[in-house]
Design a protein around this motif. Structure first.
Motif: not given
Length: 272
Positions: A201-206, A213-220, A252-254, A261-262
């Protein structure tokens, strides 16, 4: 928790009031990677009482560039997925992309995952349903939660009621996604468990580079909001070193960040 999920998690020690987790590296890169991730995530989930499903794709059919890595080969990839599940006593899931993949993949995986772009493919949904496995359908980026009733109906009409729906964002312009959290309660109205995909849901496609691309810092942020909205499970792709991952490394999350996070998410769930 639905009976089919209780059966799936039989043998695991977990808190029945917790969310369940689907997690692993995006694509099967090596046996060593699968073992490292499965072992570490299982230990965290056991500690926190989270029921856990191991995820990794044996084949990545939907890639931006023709030069992108698609897998180690179907037979090897499925074999490694099955071996990992057996070794760590975990249920497993993987994507399938065509109707003729359903039966072969069902021999190795406990859950068949239908990619978002393919959620309207009737022959794919029916073939997956006929295996008798649990079917996890990702909501298309182009669909609303209420419209996913048709995917649910196709699977049920094929004689399978073991269905999960996954929210993974909605297309916003050409190169971004947004999450409409109304889709979580809307999809729960179909009488199925609903999962939030916190990474795709945080991908930046195309992207013009040919690499998503993506925004993994917003996974939380995505994970917390989805639990508050009533999600039953979370989907988080994770990797020891996302910078060198062969697929979806940008979102992806490191792996080292997963436990913190969990831990926070379990506290939130208990508060809710």
């Amino acid at each position: 928790m639905e009976k089919f999920l209780q059966d799936l998690f039989k043998g695991q020690s977990y808190d029945e009031k917790n969310f369940f987790l689907i997690a692993g590296p995006c694509v099967i890169e090596s046996e060593e990677l699968l073992s490292e991730v499965a072992e570490k995530v299982k230990a965290i989930c056991t500690k926190l009482g989270i029921p856990y499903i191991f995820k990794s794709s044996y084949r990545k059919a939907n890639r931006t560039s023709a030069s992108s890595f698609t897998g180690l080969g179907d037979e090897l990839g499925l074999g490694l997925l099955h071996k990992t599940g057996q070794r760590f006593q975990l249920p497993t899931t993987t994507d399938i992309h065509a109707h003729d993949e359903a039966a072969p993949a069902a021999k190795f995986a406990d859950i068949l995952q239908i990619p978002a772009f393919l959620c309207r493919q009737t022959d794919l949904l029916v073939s997956a349903a006929e295996t008798g496995k649990i079917i996890n359908v990702k909501k298309g980026q182009f669909l609303s939660g209420p419209a996913m009733k048709f995917a649910v109906e196709k699977i049920r009409q094929a004689g399978n009621d073991k269905i999960i729906l996954t929210e993974r964002g909605t297309t916003f312009g050409y190169q971004d996604l947004v999450v409409d959290y109304r889709n979580i309660p809307w999809m729960k109205e179909h009488g199925v468990p609903v999962v939030m995909d916190c990474t795709h849901s945080l991908q930046q496609p195309n992207q013009t580079s040919g690499v998503t691309g993506g925004n993994p810092q917003l996974i939380g942020t995505i994970a917390k909001a989805s639990l508050a909205a009533g999600a039953d499970g979370l989907f988080i792709e994770t990797h020891p070193n996302p910078a060198v991952a062969k697929s979806d490394g940008a979102n992806m999350l490191k792996l080292d960040l997963l436990e913190e996070l969990l831990t926070t998410l379990v506290k939130l769930r208990k508060a809710l």
